[in-house]
Design a protein around this motif. Structure first.
Motif, short mmCIF file in Angstrom:
data_model
loop_
_atom_site.label_atom_id
_atom_site.label_comp_id
_atom_site.label_asym_id
_atom_site.label_seq_id
_atom_site.Cartn_x
_atom_site.Cartn_y
_atom_site.Cartn_z
N ALA A 29 -8.51 10.07 -9.48
CA ALA A 29 -7.61 9.05 -8.95
C ALA A 29 -7.57 9.07 -7.42
O ALA A 29 -7.69 8.03 -6.77
N VAL A 30 -7.41 10.26 -6.84
CA VAL A 30 -7.31 10.32 -5.38
C VAL A 30 -8.65 9.99 -4.72
O VAL A 30 -8.69 9.44 -3.61
N LEU A 31 -9.73 10.29 -5.40
CA LEU A 31 -11.05 9.94 -4.86
C LEU A 31 -11.25 8.43 -4.88
O LEU A 31 -11.84 7.86 -3.95
N LEU A 32 -10.76 7.78 -5.92
CA LEU A 32 -10.82 6.31 -5.97
C LEU A 32 -9.94 5.68 -4.90
O LEU A 32 -10.30 4.67 -4.30
N ALA A 33 -8.78 6.29 -4.66
CA ALA A 33 -7.84 5.74 -3.69
C ALA A 33 -8.25 6.03 -2.26
O ALA A 33 -7.97 5.25 -1.34
N TRP A 34 -8.92 7.18 -2.03
CA TRP A 34 -9.25 7.61 -0.67
C TRP A 34 -10.69 8.13 -0.65
O TRP A 34 -10.93 9.33 -0.45
N PRO A 35 -11.67 7.28 -0.85
CA PRO A 35 -13.07 7.74 -0.96
C PRO A 35 -13.60 8.40 0.31
O PRO A 35 -14.57 9.16 0.24
N SER A 36 -12.99 8.14 1.44
CA SER A 36 -13.49 8.73 2.69
C SER A 36 -13.32 10.24 2.73
O SER A 36 -13.87 10.90 3.61
N MET A 37 -12.58 10.82 1.78
CA MET A 37 -12.37 12.28 1.79
C MET A 37 -13.69 13.04 1.66
O MET A 37 -13.78 14.20 2.05
N ALA A 61 0.83 -1.21 0.00
CA ALA A 61 0.00 0.00 0.00
C ALA A 61 0.86 1.25 0.00
O ALA A 61 0.58 2.22 -0.72
N LEU A 62 1.92 1.24 0.79
CA LEU A 62 2.82 2.40 0.86
C LEU A 62 3.46 2.67 -0.50
O LEU A 62 3.50 3.83 -0.96
N ALA A 63 3.92 1.62 -1.16
CA ALA A 63 4.52 1.78 -2.48
C ALA A 63 3.48 2.27 -3.49
O ALA A 63 3.75 3.13 -4.33
N GLY A 64 2.28 1.72 -3.40
CA GLY A 64 1.22 2.13 -4.32
C GLY A 64 0.85 3.60 -4.17
O GLY A 64 0.66 4.31 -5.16
N HIS A 65 0.77 4.07 -2.93
CA HIS A 65 0.46 5.48 -2.70
C HIS A 65 1.60 6.38 -3.18
O HIS A 65 1.36 7.48 -3.68
N ALA A 66 2.83 5.91 -3.02
CA ALA A 66 3.97 6.69 -3.51
C ALA A 66 3.90 6.84 -5.03
O ALA A 66 4.14 7.94 -5.57
#
Length: 279
Positions: free
Chosen positions: A129-137, A75-80
């Motif tokens: 992209a960021v909404l797909l990765a972090w929908p809780s925003m 997950a860390l690598a993917g977010h990077a």
């Protein structure tokens, strides 16, 4: 209005993109993605995006959607990778996008410096992209914390005061004829995208790991550094503006609050001061 209407024959695809953005951050993600697909098809047909650029964007969106299912080092690598992909799009480093020039060396007023503005195609795609990765925003709305919200709002007049005192801006009341295209571009293609990335995604991720205070500060500093091309003074001003937006997001949990804080600052800058600076 006349200026905006005169541009419609070439700018209408961007209205589909804006509709997709608005739907996605308003909780209608399926509609947002459908509109994004319509926009992508239109852009490819019209030659606004090359097939290779489309593939790069598609791969990024698919990768972002898969991040929710990863954990630990993966997950860390993917977010990077997602952050690097987002920064590359935001900095226009990926070729194959036709960012339409709509304002060419215009002046907001007689004492303002000339500047140009494009309707970007690449940067706004970061939002999806960021909404797909972090929908809780867009799912963290909470009862408003009045003190941090007021503190964030108080930063804005103080920032203009510092700008006038240092000569970075000068008072100049004006409403240029191209204000409507500026509003649409700045509110949606710039402010909404940047706030989704820096507040909705980065600040949320950072605060979950290092706490609220450090998370807001870190996201604000990163926002400032993203403006490094404009020089050290712009980095400082952008970092302070980022803190105001960060406090607004922390105080409410609603993404539209920092978006409106960010856009409100830019709109007041255009209407009441030399924009982007004195000539």
């Amino acid at each position: 209005m006349a200026h905006f209407l005169s541009l419609l024959p070439v700018t209408w695809p961007w209205l589909i993109l804006i509709a997709a953005q608005t739907s996605a951050v308003s909780g209608r993600q399926r509609l947002g993605l459908l509109l994004l697909a319509l926009f992508a098809t239109t852009a490819l047909i019209l030659g606004l995006v090359t097939p290779l650029a489309g593939l790069i964007v598609g791969a990024g969106l698919l990768g972002a959607a898969g991040l929710r299912h990863l954990s630990g080092a993966a997950a860390l690598a993917g977010h990077a990778v997602l952050i690097l992909w987002s920064l590359a799009l935001g900095a226009h480093l990926i070729t194959g996008f036709y960012n339409l020039l709509v304002l060419d060396q215009v002046q907001a007023g007689p004492n303002s410096a000339a500047f140009s503005m494009h309707l970007n195609l690449d940067k706004p795609l970061v939002l999806f992209a960021v909404l797909l990765a972090w929908p809780s925003m867009i799912q963290n709305a909470r009862p408003t914390r009045i003190v941090p919200l007021l503190a964030g709002l108080a930063i804005l007049p103080a920032l203009f005061g510092v700008g006038v005192a240092t000569g970075a801006v000068r008072p100049e009341i004006t409403l240029p004829h191209w204000w409507l295209i500026f509003v649409l571009s700045n509110l949606f293609l710039t402010c909404l995208t940047e706030e989704a990335f820096f507040r909705g995604y980065l600040q949320s991720a950072l605060t979950s790991k290092i706490g609220v205070a450090l998370g807001v500060v870190a996201a604000s500093l990163l926002f400032g550094l993203a403006h490094a091309a404009g020089g050290p003074a712009l980095v400082i001003f952008a970092s302070i503006l980022g803190a105001a937006c960060g406090l607004g997001y922390y105080a409410t949990g609603r993404l539209w609050v920092p978006v409106l804080v960010h856009f409100g600052f830019n709109a007041l800058h255009l209407a009441l001061f030399t924009y982007p600076g004195p000539a």
